[in-house]
Design a protein around this motif. Structure first.
Motif, PDB file in Angstrom:
ATOM      1  N   GLU A   1       0.861  -1.226  -0.198  1.00 24.11           N
ATOM      2  CA  GLU A   1       0.071   0.054  -0.021  1.00 24.11           C
ATOM      3  C   GLU A   1       0.866   1.190  -0.117  1.00 24.11           C
ATOM      4  N   ASP A   2       2.093   1.113   0.780  1.00 20.99           N
ATOM      5  CA  ASP A   2       2.577   2.557   0.962  1.00 20.99           C
ATOM      6  C   ASP A   2       3.570   2.763  -0.572  1.00 20.99           C
TER       7      ASP A   2
ATOM      8  N   ARG B   1       3.696   5.723  -5.668  1.00 24.03           N
ATOM      9  CA  ARG B   1       4.876   6.105  -5.848  1.00 24.03           C
ATOM     10  C   ARG B   1       5.567   5.219  -7.050  1.00 24.03           C
TER      11      ARG B   1
END
Length: 820
Positions: free
Chosen positions: A23-24, A28
Motif C-alpha cells: 500500500e505504501d 510512488r
C-alpha cells in the motif's frame, strides 16, 4: 483494492512475473522503476517494473515487492517497447535483454550474509564439530557478515558445507544483503566562508596573514582561480587543483579553515570532462556537398539511406554536418561504430564540434562511467550526441532524431554470446523508427543485404565515388606466394615485393600497415615425426601458440598449457610451429626492419581502453612506423602517413566454410587497402595469395564491389540464402554426445512437421565441442515475408512438446536469428 506489477527479472524467463504492490508504494511506483523482489528460496533480484494493473495472476499466488529503489524510472516507455521487440525478434527471454541493456552498476548484487542465532543452545546429543565451533566463535563478534568476510575472519576454507550444517542445527541464519554497485564520483572543493557582499573583509584578512606567507599565497591562488574579486560568475575551486596551484601542503589549507577563512565541501562531479567546442565542422567539398544534399532529399522519402562512399571519401565529415542539423533542432543522435578503437580517433573530431554535448559509451568504460552516461541521458543533462558500439542502442534516449551506423557491413555489430544475439544495425533501424528518426548506413563495402535493399528501393541510396581531394584509389599488386615458394624465393612470410615496397616507404619517412587476421604466434603446432597436434581438452580445436608466454591457448575457452619440449605421443623433440599469426609477424618484422619501431593491434594487446588509445596515438604521431593488426586495423581508422599496406594471407579468408566467406574476404581486403594513401601520394597495397587467378582476387584488384555483389547475389538466390530467405540457427548442447545426437534428430523431425523442408540438419558445426559441451546445429530457412512472431510461436511449441521427454530438459537450446 490491491494493485499488482508485472516485472522483468534478470533471468532467462519467457514471461513477466506479477507481484503485489504494498500500500505504501502504490502512489510512488511507476513503470520503468527498479524494485527488489523475492524469487525462489531466499533469492532477491533487482527487477524492472513493466506494467502496473489491478489484475492478480490466475495460476500462482503473488509475493509482495520488498523495496522500491527509484523515485523516478530508470527506463523510458520506448525502451521497454524496444526490449520487447528484441526479445520477440531474436527469440530470447526479455530477462536476457534486461541483463544486456542495463549497466551492471544499476543492478544490485546479492551477497549471502550470515547472522548468529542468539537463542541457540548446543544440544548434548548433537555436539558441534571443531570447524562448526570455530565458525560460530568467529561469527559471535558480528551481527551480520558475508560468507567471503567470514572465511577471512576464521581462516577456514570451503565453509559452505559448515554453514549448511549449522543452518540445519538452527545455530545461524542466512539472509541476503543487497549491495548497490554504483558509486557516484565526488570531489572536494574549497570556498571562502563568506560571499562577495563581504569582500571588503579581505583587506583585514590580508593584514592578519602578512606573516604567514604560505597561507597568503594560498588565499591569493584561490581568489585568482575563483574570480572572487572580478565581475562575472564565481567559479568552483577543486581542493586538489588549489593546493597544486599554490604549491603548498594540505596543512596550510587546514590552518585557514581553522581560522574560519575557508570551508571545504564535497559534491558529485562528472567523470567526463570535455571542453567547450573550439571549432565548427570543416566545409564540405563539392562531392561531399552533393552527397549531403542527396541524403537530405532521400530522408524526405525514406527512413533508411545507404551512403556508399569509397574509402577516404570524407564520409565522417558528412556525418558531422548531418549531426549538426539534428542537434540544432534539439534532438539526439546515436553514432554507432563497430570497434572501440574507432571511438578513440572520432572522439577528438566530434568533441571539436560538439563539446560537452558529446558522450562516449562502450564496454571498456567502468560500470560507474556507464551509469553516469545513462543517468545524464535519463535526466536530460545536455547530452545530444552518443558515440558508441553496439550496446549503445539500449541507452535511454528521449528524442532520437538520427542514427548513423558507420561501417554497417561489419560483423562485430552482431552479438554472439550471451543472449540476446541481436544485430545492432538492424536493431538501430527499428529503434530509430520507434522515435520517428532517420537512419544512415555508411560504408565503402556494403553488406549484400543492405545493398540489395537499397537497389530494390526499400532504402535510399547515395553514392560518393571520389576520394577526398580527388586522390586515386591505391594500386593493388599481387604476390603469388605459391609460385614464390616453389622457386624458393620466399623463405619467410613476406614476399620480396612486399619487403622492397615497405622498405622504400619507410626510408621516405612513410608508414606501413601489415594485416594478418590471426592473432598469436602460430595457429598450429605439430610433431614432425608422428604429426601429433595439441588439441584443447575442452573444445574440438587445435591450440594456438603464443610465444610471448611460451604457451598454447584455446581461443574458444581460454584453456592454456605450456608447449611441451617433446611430443607426448612419440617422445620425439621435433615439435614445430606451422602458419603465422600477428605475434610471429611482429617478430619477423623486427628482424627485417630492426631500425624501425613496430606496434601490434589485436585482442591480446588491446585488453584495456588505454591500450587502444596508446597504440593509435603512437602511430598517429609517428612514434611507431609499422602497425601489425587483425581486422581491428581495417575498420575506418584514418592515418595520414600510411603509403603501404600488406595483406599477408588472403587465402585463409576466402576458403572459410561459410556462405558469407567471399563477401567478407572482399570487404576485409578492400577496407584494409583503403588505409593506404589517404593523404599525399597514391598508396600501394601488396596482396599475398596462393590463388592469384581467383575471381575474388580480380574483383579486389579492380575495386569492383558491384562485380562481387552480382556474383554473390546470384548464388544467394539459387541456394535460398539472405537476402531472399531469413536464417535461424538452432543450437543444441550437451555433455553426452550420444544423447545429444538422439535428441537433436528427434527435435529436427518435430520441427519438420511444422516447417517442412525449410529445416536442414542436425549437423556438426565447424567446431563441434566447446567448453566440454558437444554441439549440434539445425538450420531454419524461412521466407523474408514470414511473420517472426509466428515462427517464434511454432519454435516454442516444438520446444514445449519435446519437454515431455525428461532428457530434453538437460539440453542447452538457443536460437541465433540472422546469424553472421
Amino acid at each position: 483494492m490491491s494493485r499488482f506489477a508485472d516485472v522483468i527479472l534478470p533471468l532467462p524467463l519467457r514471461k513477466y512475473y506479477t507481484y503485489r504492490i504494498p500500500e505504501d508504494m502504490e502512489t510512488r511506483l511507476q513503470a520503468g522503476s527498479r524494485v527488489i523482489v523475492p524469487f525462489g528460496r531466499k533469492k532477491y533480484y533487482t527487477a524492472i517494473v513493466a506494467f502496473v494493473h489491478p489484475y492478480p495472476p490466475a495460476d500462482y499466488e503473488t509475493k509482495e515487492i520488498l523495496t522500491l529503489l527509484d523515485d523516478t524510472p530508470v527506463l523510458r516507455r520506448p525502451q521497454l517497447k524496444f526490449w520487447e521487440w528484441i526479445a520477440e525478434y531474436y527469440l530470447c527471454a526479455i530477462g536476457d535483454v534486461y541483463k544486456a541493456a542495463l549497466p551492471s552498476g544499476l543492478k544490485l548484487e546479492s551477497e549471502t550474509v550470515v547472522s548468529p542465532n542468539p537463542d541457540y543452545i548446543e544440544d548434548e546429543d548433537n555436539r558441534l564439530k571443531e570447524r562448526e565451533r570455530i565458525l560460530l566463535d568467529g561469527l559471535s563478534n558480528y551481527e551480520k557478515i558475508s560468507v567471503q568476510d567470514l572465511e577471512k575472519e576464521t581462516g577456514l576454507r570451503n565453509i559452505l558445507p559448515v554453514i549448511r550444517s549449522l543452518l540445519d542445527k538452527e545455530a545461524i541464519y542466512v539472509s541476503e544483503k543487497l549491495k548497490d554497485g554504483y558509486r557516484p564520483r565526488t570531489e572536494n572543493f574549497v570556498k571562502l566562508s563568506f560571499g562577495r557582499e563581504r569582500k571588503e573583509e579581505l583587506k583585514e584578512i590580508f593584514e592578519k596573514l602578512s606573516a604567514a606567507k604560505k597561507q597568503l599565497k594560498l588565499l591569493m591562488a584561490y581568489l585568482d582561480m575563483s574570480g572572487f574579486i572580478r565581475p562575472g560568475e564565481l567559479k568552483e575551486v577543486p581542493r586538489k587543483a588549489l593546493l597544486k596551484r599554490a604549491e603548498v601542503s594540505p596543512a596550510v589549507l587546514s590552518a585557514l579553515q581553522d581560522k574560519g577563512i575557508f570551508v571545504s565541501y564535497t559534491r558529485e562531479v562528472s567523470r567526463f570532462t570535455f571542453s567547450d567546442p573550439v571549432l565548427g565542422s570543416y566545409p564540405l567539398n563539392e562531392a561531399q556537398r552533393q552527397a549531403f544534399n542527396a541524403i537530405i532529399t532521400s530522408f524526405s522519402e525514406k527512413d533508411v539511406t545507404l551512403l556508399h562512399g569509397v574509402t577516404s571519401s570524407g564520409k565522417t565529415e558528412i556525418y558531422i554536418h548531418l549531426i549538426e542539423e539534428v542537434v540544432k533542432k534539439g534532438r539526439q543522435v546515436l553514432y554507432l561504430v563497430p570497434e572501440i578503437a574507432l571511438t578513440t580517433q572520432l572522439t577528438s573530431r566530434l568533441q571539436r564540434v560538439f563539446g560537452n554535448a558529446l558522450a562516449i559509451y562502450h564496454s571498456k568504460f567502468s560500470d560507474n562511467e556507464r551509469v553516469e552516461i545513462w543517468n545524464n541521458l535519463l535526466r536530460d543533462k545536455g547530452v545530444k550526441v552518443i558515440l558508441g558500439v553496439r550496446s549503445s542502442v539500449f541507452l535511454p534516449f528521449k528524442d532520437l532524431g538520427l542514427v548513423i551506423v558507420d561501417e554497417e557491413h561489419e560483423n562485430t555489430y552482431k552479438q554472439q554470446d550471451p543472449s540476446p544475439r541481436y544485430h545492432a544495425r538492424n536493431a538501430a533501424i527499428v529503434l530509430a523508427s520507434m522515435h520517428g528518426a532517420k537512419t544512415l548506413l555508411g560504408t565503402a563495402t556494403p553488406s549484400i543485404e543492405t545493398y540489395y535493399n537499397a537497389r530494390q528501393g526499400k532504402y535510399g541510396l547515395v553514392e560518393l565515388k571520389i576520394r577526398y581531394e580527388e586522390k586515386d584509389l591505391p594500386e593493388i599488386q599481387v604476390a603469388d606466394t605459391q609460385e614464390l615458394r616453389r622457386k624458393k624465393q620466399m623463405p619467410g612470410n613476406f614476399s620480396p615485393l612486399l619487403l622492397k615496397t615497405a622498405s622504400d616507404a619507410l626510408r621516405q619517412g612513410e608508414q606501413v600497415i601489415l594485416f594478418q587476421n590471426r592473432r598469436g604466434f602460430a595457429p598450429m603446432v605439430e610433431c614432425k615425426l608422428c604429426a601429433w597436434v595439441p588439441k584443447c581438452k575442452n573444445c574440438d580445436v587445435s591450440m594456438t601458440y603464443h610465444k610471448r608466454y611460451h604457451q598454447l591457448t584455446c581461443h574458444y575457452c581460454g584453456y592454456t598449457y605450456e608447449l611441451p619440449r617433446q611430443c607426448p605421443a612419440c617422445g620425439h623433440t621435433s615439435i614445430e610451429v606451422r602458419g603465422f599469426g600477428t605475434e610471429r609477424i611482429e617478430e619477423d618484422v623486427e628482424q627485417c626492419f630492426p631500425e624501425y619501431k613496430v606496434a601490434r593491434m589485436d585482442l591480446d594487446t588491446t585488453r584495456t581502453r588505454k591500450a587502444y588509445e596508446q597504440i593509435i596515438e603512437d602511430f598517429e604521431q609517428k612514434k611507431t612506423q609499422i602497425l601489425i593488426g587483425t581486422q581491428m586495423v581495417t575498420k575506418g581508422l584514418d592515418f595520414d602517413n600510411v603509403s603501404v599496406v600488406g595483406i599477408l594471407s588472403a587465402d585463409t579468408m576466402m576458403n572459410f566454410p561459410d556462405f558469407r566467406a567471399h563477401e567478407r574476404a572482399f570487404q576485409l581486403m578492400a577496407q584494409v587497402a583503403g588505409r593506404s594513401g589517404r593523404k599525399g601520394r597514391k598508396g600501394t597495397v601488396i596482396l599475398q595469395t596462393a590463388q592469384p587467378d581467383h575471381p575474388l582476387i580480380k574483383q579486389v584488384l579492380n575495386h569492383d564491389y558491384e562485380g562481387m555483389y552480382f556474383t554473390q547475389i546470384a548464388e544467394r538466390e539459387q541456394f535460398s540464402y539472405p537476402p531472399f530467405f531469413r536464417l535461424v540457427y538452432i543450437y543444441l548442447k550437451h555433455r553426452d554426445e550420444n544423447l545429444l545426437d538422439s535428441l537433436s534428430r528427434a527435435y529436427a523431425d518435430r520441427l519438420r512437421k511444422l516447417f517442412g523442408n525449410r529445416i536442414l540438419g542436425p549437423d556438426n558445426p565447424p567446431v563441434a565441442r566447446i567448453q566440454t559441451l558437444y554441439i549440434r546445429k539445425i538450420v531454419l530457412k524461412i521466407e523474408t515475408r514470414a511473420s517472426m512472431a509466428k515462427v517464434r510461436e511454432y519454435l516454442l511449441l516444438a520446444q514445449d512438446e519435446m519437454l515431455h521427454d525428461e532428457r530434453f530438459r538437460s539440453l542447452i537450446l538457443y536460437y541465433d536469428v540472422d546469424p553472421m
